[in-house]
Design a protein around this motif. Structure first.
Motif, PDB file in Angstrom:
ATOM      1  N   VAL A 151       0.601   0.513 -18.321  1.00 40.91           N
ATOM      2  CA  VAL A 151      -0.760   1.016 -18.092  1.00 40.91           C
ATOM      3  C   VAL A 151      -1.586  -0.042 -17.358  1.00 40.91           C
ATOM      4  CG1 VAL A 151      -2.937   1.602 -19.264  1.00 40.91           C
ATOM      5  CG2 VAL A 151      -0.794   2.712 -19.960  1.00 40.91           C
ATOM      6  N   LEU A 152      -1.397  -1.294 -17.730  1.00 42.72           N
ATOM      7  CA  LEU A 152      -2.148  -2.364 -17.064  1.00 42.72           C
ATOM      8  C   LEU A 152      -1.769  -2.464 -15.589  1.00 42.72           C
ATOM      9  CD1 LEU A 152      -2.135  -5.189 -19.790  1.00 42.72           C
ATOM     10  CD2 LEU A 152      -4.035  -3.678 -19.133  1.00 42.72           C
ATOM     11  N   ALA A 153      -0.503  -2.147 -15.278  1.00 45.86           N
ATOM     12  CA  ALA A 153      -0.057  -2.213 -13.876  1.00 45.86           C
ATOM     13  C   ALA A 153      -0.387  -0.928 -13.120  1.00 45.86           C
ATOM     14  CB  ALA A 153       1.439  -2.491 -13.817  1.00 45.86           C
ATOM     15  N   GLU A 176      -1.525  -0.892  -6.143  1.00 45.22           N
ATOM     16  CA  GLU A 176      -1.392  -1.925  -5.116  1.00 45.22           C
ATOM     17  C   GLU A 176      -2.636  -2.822  -5.083  1.00 45.22           C
ATOM     18  OE1 GLU A 176      -1.363   1.339  -4.703  1.00 45.22           O
ATOM     19  OE2 GLU A 176      -2.157   2.007  -2.757  1.00 45.22           O
ATOM     20  N   VAL A 177      -3.794  -2.232  -5.409  1.00 47.27           N
ATOM     21  CA  VAL A 177      -5.021  -3.036  -5.427  1.00 47.27           C
ATOM     22  C   VAL A 177      -4.974  -4.014  -6.600  1.00 47.27           C
ATOM     23  CG1 VAL A 177      -7.542  -2.963  -5.599  1.00 47.27           C
ATOM     24  CG2 VAL A 177      -6.316  -1.193  -4.307  1.00 47.27           C
ATOM     25  N   LYS A 180      -5.222  -7.990  -6.358  1.00 43.53           N
ATOM     26  CA  LYS A 180      -6.226  -8.772  -7.096  1.00 43.53           C
ATOM     27  C   LYS A 180      -5.574  -9.812  -7.997  1.00 43.53           C
ATOM     28  CE  LYS A 180      -9.981  -6.112  -6.141  1.00 43.53           C
ATOM     29  NZ  LYS A 180     -11.230  -6.590  -5.533  1.00 43.53           N
ATOM     30  N   GLY A 181      -4.225  -9.722  -8.136  1.00 38.44           N
ATOM     31  CA  GLY A 181      -3.549 -10.769  -8.900  1.00 38.44           C
ATOM     32  C   GLY A 181      -2.870 -10.343 -10.194  1.00 38.44           C
ATOM     33  N   VAL A 182      -2.655  -9.033 -10.370  1.00 39.50           N
ATOM     34  CA  VAL A 182      -1.917  -8.583 -11.545  1.00 39.50           C
ATOM     35  C   VAL A 182      -0.447  -8.394 -11.155  1.00 39.50           C
ATOM     36  CG1 VAL A 182      -1.639  -6.719 -13.252  1.00 39.50           C
ATOM     37  CG2 VAL A 182      -3.931  -7.419 -12.507  1.00 39.50           C
ATOM     38  N   PHE A 183       0.447  -8.881 -11.985  1.00 39.54           N
ATOM     39  CA  PHE A 183       1.875  -8.735 -11.688  1.00 39.54           C
ATOM     40  C   PHE A 183       2.613  -8.256 -12.930  1.00 39.54           C
ATOM     41  CE2 PHE A 183       6.260 -10.095 -11.577  1.00 39.54           C
ATOM     42  CZ  PHE A 183       6.657  -9.849 -10.279  1.00 39.54           C
ATOM     43  N   GLY A 195       0.815  -1.214   0.000  1.00 41.19           N
ATOM     44  CA  GLY A 195       0.000   0.000   0.000  1.00 41.19           C
ATOM     45  C   GLY A 195       0.845   1.259   0.000  1.00 41.19           C
ATOM     46  N   ALA A 196       0.235   2.366  -0.426  1.00 42.94           N
ATOM     47  CA  ALA A 196       0.973   3.620  -0.614  1.00 42.94           C
ATOM     48  C   ALA A 196       1.664   4.086   0.670  1.00 42.94           C
ATOM     49  CB  ALA A 196       0.032   4.697  -1.132  1.00 42.94           C
ATOM     50  N   LEU A 197       0.944   4.042   1.789  1.00 41.05           N
ATOM     51  CA  LEU A 197       1.508   4.532   3.051  1.00 41.05           C
ATOM     52  C   LEU A 197       2.706   3.688   3.474  1.00 41.05           C
ATOM     53  CD1 LEU A 197       1.318   6.380   5.583  1.00 41.05           C
ATOM     54  CD2 LEU A 197      -0.131   4.618   6.602  1.00 41.05           C
ATOM     55  N   ARG A 198       2.492   2.379   3.437  1.00 40.92           N
ATOM     56  CA  ARG A 198       3.551   1.446   3.840  1.00 40.92           C
ATOM     57  C   ARG A 198       4.760   1.577   2.900  1.00 40.92           C
ATOM     58  NH1 ARG A 198       5.705  -1.204   7.299  1.00 40.92           N
ATOM     59  NH2 ARG A 198       6.269  -3.377   7.161  1.00 40.92           N
ATOM     60  N   ALA A 199       4.492   1.755   1.612  1.00 46.80           N
ATOM     61  CA  ALA A 199       5.581   1.899   0.647  1.00 46.80           C
ATOM     62  C   ALA A 199       6.401   3.150   0.958  1.00 46.80           C
ATOM     63  CB  ALA A 199       5.024   1.955  -0.769  1.00 46.80           C
TER      64      ALA A 199
END
Lengths: 437, 252
Positions: B46-48, B73-74, B78-81, A393-397
């Motif tokens: 863009v996908l990331a 981060e979301v 959800k499974g994108v790398f 997450g942004a904060l943790r990063a």
């Protein structure tokens, strides 16, 4: 500008009885010098970015009565979890024999309070004290010289190696309020000796007080002294400290200055590489927030051939904190083959935080390699995105990147206990967590 | 799994993606090829969710959800790398700490229990073997001082630990010698499963000898100009990109 309280102290000190002639003379020189120059103003080049006015206006008197409520428990958090170290504890500037521990003794290594040293090593003191930090150098040194009452003397005989680190722990508690202390430390490392010295300034209260410390380090030929300064004074305190070293041939001086405390702090780290084949490593980390002001001035003087100096200072500033870094490297005409490298990197976490950074290279030899670099920046967006793209997450990063920025220079600390303790402190500061690996 | 429709994106004032349509089903491997500047790396970024790019049109659906609405981060949770073309050095954060933090953040987001450092080391042990990396690398700062090959391996290690549903490899083959390429490809292949998909972005056909794609798409000037099976990659290798992008090439 009011320096009255300080001048009253100075007057009292010169009338002090029971001190040997040489010491009275030394104090008198300090007193005269201070009375003549007073505190520096921002017109002084060395004080352009740091105003000493708040210190001059402090209505503080030298702490005359020993006191305080410091106990073993209250200093435990500052001992790096070490029992085997020789630790001298000073409470509000006064040596406290009960809280101090002898630690593991090493042959040829003597660690004494200044008062003990006056009795047992009078000649050494007479010949050395004030010979490195001369009262002419600046007003704070002059003031310290006029007023110091306590401190420590470390003597390393020829070839002596201190197997355990030596910790000088200066603790201020609520009784230090409105008081000033002027600790004086002398380290004399004879030929081929070696020791690690830690000088900590910590507080168990949020009192307003003033610490004005002077540390002189003499390194004989082939000697190695590693000096860690940990400045964690009360957030409302004022701290001025000078560490000044003189290096003989093939000697190594390693310094690390860690500064997170005090409303206003100024740390000078100076060394003169006075023999061939010397090395000086001056590193540091300053972290400030609120309206703290933290100033580091380093001066490396290359006098002889084939010496090297390495310097990395990092800083993290938040809120309206103000940082100052001035790194002077002076290379004399005869100091050929000097290899010098200096870096200062500051991370600004808030748009209102300020850093004044000034590398200052003065080179008068023609066959030298000297580089310097200074960066001032914010959290790197590419790194931030990289961490986020891994689910952090942004904060943790941000927290981790801030920690990483600071911890980069902590890696230079060789002594595990100190490095790990400062890493923990830094991690907790930015993430609230307690362990890293 | 992934439905890209009419996707447009800019960096600054410059439009890079000019309407991309691409559908990836579970278990499929898609190769996206194209000359330099075609927009293939932009598509990956863009996908990331790279903040340097602005999506100006179109939609991306991932497992039925609007991917473009999600923070980077979301998307990862959800499974994108995304395996970066240029993995970022993070001095001061150990590889192990970084990986464990990422692993636990993803678990937390999925409502799973965090894993303690000891258990995490067990997980790491087998993953390290997969990419032929020494555990010494775990104690070093993330990518700091790593060689090009070590950085790419480290990307695959992260992928192996995080086990994404959709892995996007952005020119993972660039700068790799043949041995490193094989290790990287083996790592990717070991992670292939019927419910996981992969998008391989590459300039050269070479990597596709090891990671065999189900579909190959050629990107030119921000659009997919040709799609086909794995034989398309070989044809491109033989004939060069001008063969499919000739019109644009001539115009430029």
């Amino acid at each position: 500008m009011s320096t009255t309280a300080f001048l009253d102290d100075v007057r009292a000190a010169t009338e002090r009885d029971g001190e040997p002639r040489w010491l009275r003379d030394l104090r008198a020189r300090g007193a005269e010098r201070f009375a003549a120059v007073g505190f520096p103003t921002t017109r002084d080049e060395d004080w352009k970015y740091t105003s000493a006015a708040p210190i001059a206006e402090l209505d503080v008197r030298a702490i005359s009565e020993p006191g305080g409520e410091v106990t073993r428990a209250s200093i435990a958090p500052y001992s790096f979890g070490q029992d085997g170290w020789t630790t001298l504890v000073f409470v509000n500037g006064r040596y406290d024999a009960d809280l101090s521990t002898a630690g593991v003794a090493s042959a040829g290594v003597r660690v004494l309070s200044l008062e003990q040293a006056r009795e047992e090593m009078g000649d050494l003191l007479r010949d050395t004290l004030g010979s490195i930090c001369d009262v002419e150098q600046n007003a704070f040194i002059a003031l310290n010289t006029a007023l110091f009452t306590d401190g420590a003397v470390i003597h390393l005989a020829k070839d002596a190696v201190a197997t355990a680190p030596i910790h000088l722990l200066f603790v201020s508690d609520a009784a230090a309020a409105k008081g000033a202390s002027h600790p004086r430390v002398l380290v004399v490392a004879e030929r081929n000796s070696k020791a690690t010295v830690i000088e900590s300034y910590v507080a168990t209260s949020e009192a307003v007080y003033f610490t004005n410390a002077v540390t002189e380090v003499s390194l004989g030929d082939g000697a190695t002294v590693t000096h860690y300064k940990i400045q964690r004074e009360s957030p409302r305190a004022f701290h001025v400290g000078t560490i000044d070293a003189r290096q003989g041939r093939d000697s190594h001086f390693v310094s690390f200055s860690f500064a997170t405390g005090a409303a206003l702090s100024r740390t000078n780290v100076w060394t003169i590489l006075g023999g061939e084949g010397c090395g000086a490593t001056l590193n540091g980390l300053y972290m400030a927030d609120g309206s703290q002001h933290v100033d580091h001035q380093t001066r490396i003087e290359h006098q002889k051939e084939n010496c090297y100096s390495r310097e990395v200072y990092r800083g993290v500033l938040d809120d309206t904190a103000h940082g100052v870094f001035n790194g002077k490297v002076y290379v004399h005409p005869e100091a050929q083959k000097t290899d010098g490298k200096q870096e200062n990197h500051t991370l600004l976490l808030s748009p209102r935080a300020v850093i004044d950074t000034k590398p200052q290279l003065e080179i008068f030899a023609d066959d030298v390699k000297c580089t310097h670099g200074a960066t001032v920046g914010r959290i790197d967006n590419t790194s931030l995105f990289y961490m986020k793209s891994r689910g952090v997450g942004a904060l943790r990063a941000r927290q981790l990147l801030t920690y990483a920025f600071a911890a980069d220079v902590l890696e230079q600390i060789e002594l595990d206990a100190v490095r790990e303790s400062l890493e923990e402190l830094t991690l907790a500061r930015f993430t609230g967590a307690t362990t890293a690996e | 799994m992934l439905k890209i429709k009419e996707l447009r994106a800019t960096v600054g004032d410059k439009e890079i993606l000019k309407g991309i349509d691409l559908t990836v089903k579970p278990g499929e491997v898609h190769a996206v090829m194209g000359p330099n500047g075609s927009g293939k790396s932009t598509l990956a970024q863009v996908l990331a969710g790279h903040p340097a790019y602005t999506v100006t049109g179109g939609s991306v659906e991932f497992d039925g959800e609007d991917l473009l609405e999600m923070d980077p981060e979301v998307r990862a949770q959800k499974g994108v790398f995304l395996a970066f073309q240029y993995p970022v050095e993070i001095p001061g954060v150990s590889n192990a700490y970084f990986l464990r933090t990422a692993y636990n953040e993803i678990r937390k987001a999925r409502g799973e229990e965090e894993v303690d450092p000891m258990d995490f080391l067990d997980i790491m042990e087998q993953k390290l073997k997969m990419v032929e990396m020494s555990d010494v690398m775990l104690n070093r700062s993330v990518n700091t001082g790593f060689s090009g090959g070590e950085k790419k391996r480290n990307e695959i290690l992260q992928m192996a630990v995080l086990e994404p549903k959709l892995a996007i490899l952005d020119e993972t083959d660039s700068g790799l010698d043949i041995d490193a390429l094989r290790v990287v490809a083996d790592g990717v292949n070991a992670l292939r499963r019927p419910d996981r998909s992969t998008i391989v972005v590459t300039h050269y056909q070479r990597l596709l000898n090891y990671i065999v794609p189900d579909y190959v798409h050629v990107l030119a000037n921000g659009r997919i100009v040709k799609s086909g099976g794995k034989e398309l990659a070989l044809e491109l290798e033989a004939k060069g990109y001008d063969w499919v992008t000739g019109a644009q090439g001539a115009a430029a």
